[in-house]
Write an enzyme that holds these catalytic residues in place. Structure first.
Site, PDB file in Angstrom:
ATOM      1  N   TYR A  67       0.848  -1.179   0.000  1.00 39.12           N
ATOM      2  CA  TYR A  67       0.000   0.000   0.000  1.00 39.12           C
ATOM      3  C   TYR A  67       0.890   1.237   0.000  1.00 39.12           C
ATOM      4  O   TYR A  67       1.557   1.555   0.980  1.00 39.12           O
ATOM      5  CB  TYR A  67      -0.918   0.033   1.220  1.00 39.12           C
ATOM      6  CG  TYR A  67      -1.875  -1.135   1.330  1.00 39.12           C
ATOM      7  CD1 TYR A  67      -2.235  -1.885   0.211  1.00 39.12           C
ATOM      8  CD2 TYR A  67      -2.420  -1.498   2.553  1.00 39.12           C
ATOM      9  CE1 TYR A  67      -3.108  -2.966   0.317  1.00 39.12           C
ATOM     10  CE2 TYR A  67      -3.304  -2.572   2.663  1.00 39.12           C
ATOM     11  CZ  TYR A  67      -3.637  -3.301   1.547  1.00 39.12           C
ATOM     12  OH  TYR A  67      -4.499  -4.361   1.657  1.00 39.12           O
TER      13      TYR A  67
ATOM     14  N   PRO B  56     -16.223  -4.676   4.270  1.00 38.38           N
ATOM     15  CA  PRO B  56     -17.541  -4.967   4.843  1.00 38.38           C
ATOM     16  C   PRO B  56     -18.587  -3.906   4.542  1.00 38.38           C
ATOM     17  O   PRO B  56     -19.781  -4.145   4.736  1.00 38.38           O
ATOM     18  CB  PRO B  56     -17.252  -5.036   6.345  1.00 38.38           C
ATOM     19  CG  PRO B  56     -16.094  -4.105   6.541  1.00 38.38           C
ATOM     20  CD  PRO B  56     -15.240  -4.306   5.312  1.00 38.38           C
TER      21      PRO B  56
ATOM     22  N   PHE C 202     -20.235   1.757  -0.615  1.00 38.34           N
ATOM     23  CA  PHE C 202     -21.593   1.814  -1.142  1.00 38.34           C
ATOM     24  C   PHE C 202     -22.644   1.607  -0.058  1.00 38.34           C
ATOM     25  O   PHE C 202     -23.682   2.282  -0.041  1.00 38.34           O
ATOM     26  CB  PHE C 202     -21.774   0.767  -2.243  1.00 38.34           C
ATOM     27  CG  PHE C 202     -23.154   0.787  -2.850  1.00 38.34           C
ATOM     28  CD1 PHE C 202     -23.466   1.709  -3.838  1.00 38.34           C
ATOM     29  CD2 PHE C 202     -24.132  -0.095  -2.431  1.00 38.34           C
ATOM     30  CE1 PHE C 202     -24.739   1.748  -4.382  1.00 38.34           C
ATOM     31  CE2 PHE C 202     -25.406  -0.063  -2.970  1.00 38.34           C
ATOM     32  CZ  PHE C 202     -25.715   0.858  -3.957  1.00 38.34           C
TER      33      PHE C 202
END
Length: 330
Positions: A58, A219, A224
């Site tokens: 990352y 999760p 969204f």
């Protein structure tokens, strides 16, 4: 605060973890701010979200540096999970599971994280050129050396058809059965949410039957399920959702009934849709720890509050009756 354990080593963590990836990788770059990210980590720890999930890829590397900075003076409060096995190039990502590389990667992560021990060290991807037993054996040596406390396998990003019966996690389970013969698996990380429930079919029961912790990635459905995204709003080019098949304007609009259903349950509990989505994940088993990503202090606090939301059997049945998410994954 609800507590969970990771694997046979019974390493204790808070009920809700914190995915640190969005702070420096894969999401909107213009909204990634170091000092705000530090405050977010501190807020999560203050709320009992002790598990911090990162990886050397990352950034690459910048996310581990950030976590290391955030943990100055607070290392004892955190459960640190990081990953190895993926190398980031200009236009590509490749796996590297060679034992020598794994050991060097661990030492580098320890330096960036400014810690003497990594609580959970995960293999990000298996290297197709190296038997996974060899990679896992090298990771087991890190445990013996005191550099790592437990080992995990990350199954996020497995590519397969998501049609029912496709056996999305069959390959992962075969890998797990092989490496379990070398050294105990402490945790498996894979996607699990109200709109991506494939892990419930085989992978989650497999882990539960063996006392293996399950880290539920994404999760909140990449944001969204929070109900804060507007269909057609668009995403910056560096945001992974700009190329995600469920984040086209058409698919976001088609999947709004999921958010509406979560909001209906949330109103009964005085909660948010995001908290209900996380509470649903927690309800899937005592070995499950959701690790929602967050870049803002208020989201980390809100996410941690999901541990106090107790869904009833009627709530769970209502969520189960929501329409399946739409979107092409092929």
């Amino acid at each position: 605060m609800d507590r969970r354990t990771i694997g046979a080593a019974a390493l204790e963590v808070g009920a809700i973890g914190l995915g640190c990836m969005p702070m420096s990788w894969a999401y909107t770059g213009s909204r990634q701010r170091g000092e705000e990210s530090l405050r977010t980590v501190h807020a999560a720890l203050d709320q009992g979200s002790t598990l911090l999930d990162t990886a050397d890829m990352y950034g690459p590397f910048t996310n581990e540096h950030l976590v290391g900075r955030a943990l100055k003076g607070r290392r004892a409060e955190a459960f640190v999970s990081t990953k190895c096995g993926l190398l980031v190039g200009e236009q590509h990502i490749v796996a590297n599971g060679r034992p020598g590389y794994v050991k060097r990667a661990c030492d580098a992560s320890l330096r960036r994280l400014q810690t003497e021990t990594i609580d959970l060290y995960q293999l990000h991807r298996a290297d197709p050129e190296v038997p996974i037993e060899e990679t896992w054996g090298a990771m087991a040596e890190l445990v013996a050396a005191g550099k790592v406390r437990a080992l995990g396998l990350c199954a996020v990003g497995a590519r397969a058809s998501r049609r029912e019966g496709s056996g999305l996690h069959e390959g992962t389970i075969r890998q797990l059965e092989r490496i379990q013969q070398v050294f105990p698996v402490g945790a498996v990380e894979a996607e699990l949410s109200v709109w991506s429930q494939e892990a419930l079919q085989t992978l989650l029961p497999w882990c539960g039957a063996r006392g293996i912790g399950f880290l539920a990635a994404m999760p909140l459905g990449n944001g969204f399920l929070t109900g804060t995204l507007t269909p057609g709003q668009g995403f910056e080019p560096d945001d992974l959702r700009a190329r995600h098949p469920r984040f086209t304007a058409e698919m976001m609009a088609a999947n709004q009934p999921l958010v509406v259903g979560l909001r209906r349950v949330a109103e009964r509990h005085g909660a948010t849709p995001a908290q209900v989505a996380l509470a649903w994940v927690l309800a899937q088993g005592p070995h499950v720890v959701p690790i929602p990503g967050a870049k803002r202090e208020r989201w980390a606090v809100q996410n941690a509050g999901a541990a106090a939301v107790r869904l009833t059997a009627a709530d769970l049945a209502e969520i189960a009756a929501l329409p399946a998410a739409l979107g092409s994954w092929d």
